[in-house]
Design a protein around this motif. Structure first.
Motif, mmCIF file in Angstrom:
data_model
loop_
_atom_site.group_PDB
_atom_site.id
_atom_site.type_symbol
_atom_site.label_atom_id
_atom_site.label_comp_id
_atom_site.label_asym_id
_atom_site.label_seq_id
_atom_site.Cartn_x
_atom_site.Cartn_y
_atom_site.Cartn_z
ATOM 1 N N SER A 1 -80.066 -24.027 12.286
ATOM 2 C CA SER A 1 -79.302 -23.062 11.498
ATOM 3 C C SER A 1 -78.412 -23.808 10.516
ATOM 4 O O SER A 1 -77.443 -24.447 10.906
ATOM 5 C CB SER A 1 -78.449 -22.180 12.425
ATOM 6 O OG SER A 1 -77.676 -21.273 11.677
ATOM 7 N N GLU B 1 -86.433 -19.700 21.429
ATOM 8 C CA GLU B 1 -85.502 -19.099 22.381
ATOM 9 C C GLU B 1 -86.254 -18.406 23.508
ATOM 10 O O GLU B 1 -85.856 -18.481 24.679
ATOM 11 C CB GLU B 1 -84.596 -18.109 21.647
ATOM 12 C CG GLU B 1 -83.440 -17.603 22.491
ATOM 13 C CD GLU B 1 -82.445 -16.818 21.668
ATOM 14 O OE1 GLU B 1 -81.461 -16.325 22.256
ATOM 15 O OE2 GLU B 1 -82.638 -16.703 20.442
ATOM 16 N N GLY C 1 -79.843 -19.821 14.950
ATOM 17 C CA GLY C 1 -79.422 -20.799 15.944
ATOM 18 C C GLY C 1 -77.921 -21.037 15.933
ATOM 19 O O GLY C 1 -77.151 -20.330 15.265
ATOM 20 N N LEU C 2 -77.494 -22.070 16.672
ATOM 21 C CA LEU C 2 -76.081 -22.386 16.851
ATOM 22 C C LEU C 2 -75.501 -22.984 15.571
ATOM 23 O O LEU C 2 -76.116 -23.838 14.930
ATOM 24 C CB LEU C 2 -75.914 -23.370 18.014
ATOM 25 C CG LEU C 2 -74.482 -23.711 18.420
ATOM 26 C CD1 LEU C 2 -73.769 -22.481 18.969
ATOM 27 C CD2 LEU C 2 -74.470 -24.837 19.463
ATOM 28 N N SER D 1 -87.300 -19.501 15.430
ATOM 29 C CA SER D 1 -86.124 -19.573 16.297
ATOM 30 C C SER D 1 -86.260 -18.649 17.498
ATOM 31 O O SER D 1 -85.958 -19.028 18.632
ATOM 32 C CB SER D 1 -84.875 -19.214 15.489
ATOM 33 O OG SER D 1 -83.736 -19.176 16.321
ATOM 34 N N VAL E 1 -72.524 -14.536 10.483
ATOM 35 C CA VAL E 1 -72.654 -15.173 11.790
ATOM 36 C C VAL E 1 -72.043 -14.260 12.849
ATOM 37 O O VAL E 1 -71.360 -13.287 12.538
ATOM 38 C CB VAL E 1 -71.956 -16.548 11.817
ATOM 39 C CG1 VAL E 1 -72.657 -17.534 10.902
ATOM 40 C CG2 VAL E 1 -70.489 -16.419 11.440
ATOM 41 N N VAL F 1 -79.899 -21.216 23.246
ATOM 42 C CA VAL F 1 -79.652 -20.977 21.832
ATOM 43 C C VAL F 1 -80.243 -22.156 21.047
ATOM 44 O O VAL F 1 -79.897 -23.305 21.302
ATOM 45 C CB VAL F 1 -78.149 -20.854 21.527
ATOM 46 C CG1 VAL F 1 -77.931 -20.647 20.028
ATOM 47 C CG2 VAL F 1 -77.540 -19.714 22.322
ATOM 48 N N VAL G 1 -80.874 -25.168 18.695
ATOM 49 C CA VAL G 1 -79.909 -26.089 18.093
ATOM 50 C C VAL G 1 -80.547 -26.966 17.026
ATOM 51 O O VAL G 1 -80.090 -27.021 15.886
ATOM 52 C CB VAL G 1 -79.248 -26.980 19.172
ATOM 53 C CG1 VAL G 1 -78.298 -27.986 18.523
ATOM 54 C CG2 VAL G 1 -78.501 -26.124 20.183
ATOM 55 N N TYR H 1 -71.139 -23.016 25.684
ATOM 56 C CA TYR H 1 -72.310 -22.495 24.984
ATOM 57 C C TYR H 1 -73.283 -21.890 25.986
ATOM 58 O O TYR H 1 -73.678 -22.563 26.947
ATOM 59 C CB TYR H 1 -73.029 -23.596 24.209
ATOM 60 C CG TYR H 1 -72.147 -24.323 23.219
ATOM 61 C CD1 TYR H 1 -71.802 -23.722 22.007
ATOM 62 C CD2 TYR H 1 -71.669 -25.595 23.494
ATOM 63 C CE1 TYR H 1 -70.993 -24.386 21.098
ATOM 64 C CE2 TYR H 1 -70.876 -26.268 22.583
ATOM 65 C CZ TYR H 1 -70.536 -25.659 21.393
ATOM 66 O OH TYR H 1 -69.748 -26.321 20.495
ATOM 67 N N THR I 1 -79.475 -25.089 23.621
ATOM 68 C CA THR I 1 -78.307 -25.329 24.475
ATOM 69 C C THR I 1 -78.708 -25.224 25.933
ATOM 70 O O THR I 1 -79.499 -24.371 26.325
ATOM 71 C CB THR I 1 -77.204 -24.313 24.160
ATOM 72 O OG1 THR I 1 -77.746 -22.985 24.259
ATOM 73 C CG2 THR I 1 -76.654 -24.527 22.768
ATOM 74 N N ARG J 1 -72.814 -18.483 16.156
ATOM 75 C CA ARG J 1 -74.242 -18.662 15.892
ATOM 76 C C ARG J 1 -74.700 -17.709 14.789
ATOM 77 O O ARG J 1 -74.052 -16.701 14.515
ATOM 78 C CB ARG J 1 -75.076 -18.441 17.144
ATOM 79 C CG ARG J 1 -75.015 -17.031 17.704
ATOM 80 C CD ARG J 1 -76.143 -16.773 18.682
ATOM 81 N NE ARG J 1 -77.450 -16.913 18.042
ATOM 82 C CZ ARG J 1 -78.604 -16.856 18.704
ATOM 83 N NH1 ARG J 1 -78.615 -16.702 20.009
ATOM 84 N NH2 ARG J 1 -79.746 -16.959 18.063
ATOM 85 N N SER J 2 -75.811 -18.073 14.175
ATOM 86 C CA SER J 2 -76.431 -17.220 13.162
ATOM 87 C C SER J 2 -77.680 -16.596 13.756
ATOM 88 O O SER J 2 -77.933 -16.697 14.967
ATOM 89 C CB SER J 2 -76.779 -18.045 11.914
ATOM 90 O OG SER J 2 -77.812 -18.964 12.216
#
Length: 293
Positions: free
Chosen positions: A264, A105, A168-169, A101, A272, A245, A247, A241, A234, A164-165
């Motif tokens: 996520s 990102e 991810g979202l 992740s 979160v 991030v 998704v 948003y 995103t 989000r975690s």
């Protein structure tokens, strides 16, 4: 005539001889033991050869015992290592998911920076999280996909804020109470998230299917350039948003888009973060005005 009551061993020469022999053997045995005891006390090295011989005779049995102990210890070590390896593998899988992740990102941010270098006077709202909380519930037997958050208005949570975690979202805040909030998960059929592919900046929308997957619909219709394994983040289009991030990841390619699995999973996300609503503000300066204004 009845036999006499007092029958002694002396009446039998064989019995008398046997008794005498046992007395003599006991005496000489005790004497020999005493002599050997004295020798062992005052000259311990005298019987070293006997001890060595006894050790050599007992050595095979000792080796067998040591082998059995080592084998038993090895089996225990293998079982303990297997149990420890299981927990370590689970932890490594979790760390690998987070690393992937973060990589997606980072690649998205790199692509974003290349585009932002061509722009001027771009400002964004503060990206610091509003609060961190625990997911304490979710819908299990409904066609809708909601989750319950252990934070509410008293923690600064507002309707529309993204959630989000670490990977991810997750969704966005739908309803807010004083101590809890209801989250619309991105897998819900009413959730639509503007996304773009990390490589190639292909824009589209990710809509939930209420079965744990997302449908990616591309904005530009034509030849579908997607392939399995593409990562979508995103895009930041329309606000709400913030960009980049993670998704979803494409699982199957369709004629006009793809079916993707979420990055996520809410069921695996214990904690979160609630983020503020992202609102890009672009100031377009009038070239006729001086720069000092």
């Amino acid at each position: 005539m009845a036999p006499p009551k007092d029958r002694r061993s002396s009446f039998s020469k064989r019995a008398q001889l046997g008794l005498f022999t046992s007395y003599v053997a006991a005496f000489f045995g005790a004497a020999l033991g005493f002599v050997l005891l004295m020798i062992s006390l005052f000259h311990p090295a005298t019987f070293a050869f006997a001890r060595s011989a006894a050790t050599d005779v007992a050595a095979p049995a000792g080796q067998v015992g040591a082998t059995v102990r080592t084998g038993g210890k090895s089996v225990i070590d293998v079982i303990a290592g297997y149990i420890a390896a299981g927990s370590k593998n689970a932890q490594l899988r979790k760390e690998l998911a987070i690393a992937r992740s973060r990589l997606a990102e980072a690649e998205a941010i790199k692509s974003e920076n290349q585009r932002l270098k061509q722009l001027l006077n771009v400002r964004e709202t503060d990206g610091r999280p509003v609060t961190a909380a625990r997911l304490i519930g979710s819908t299990a037997s409904s066609t809708r996909r909601f989750a319950l958050l252990s934070a509410g208005a008293r923690d600064g949570v507002q309707v529309g804020m993204p959630v989000r975690s670490s990977t991810g979202l997750v969704g966005r805040v739908l309803e807010v109470g004083q101590r809890t909030a209801r989250i619309l998960l991105i897998t819900d059929g009413e959730s639509v998230v503007p996304v773009r592919r990390v490589n190639g900046d292909i824009a589209g929308f990710a809509q939930g299917q209420s079965n744990g997957t997302l449908v990616i619909r591309l904005i530009d219709l034509g030849i579908n350039p997607l392939k399995k394994g593409d990562v979508f983040v995103t895009s930041g289009s329309g606000g709400l948003y913030r960009p980049n991030v993670p998704v979803a990841i494409v699982a199957n390619v369709t004629r006009d888009g793809a079916v993707a699995r979420i990055v996520s999973d809410p069921a695996a996300s214990e904690f979160v973060v609630v983020e503020p609503i992202w609102q890009p503000l672009t100031e377009l300066r009038d070239p006729a005005k001086p720069a000092a204004e």
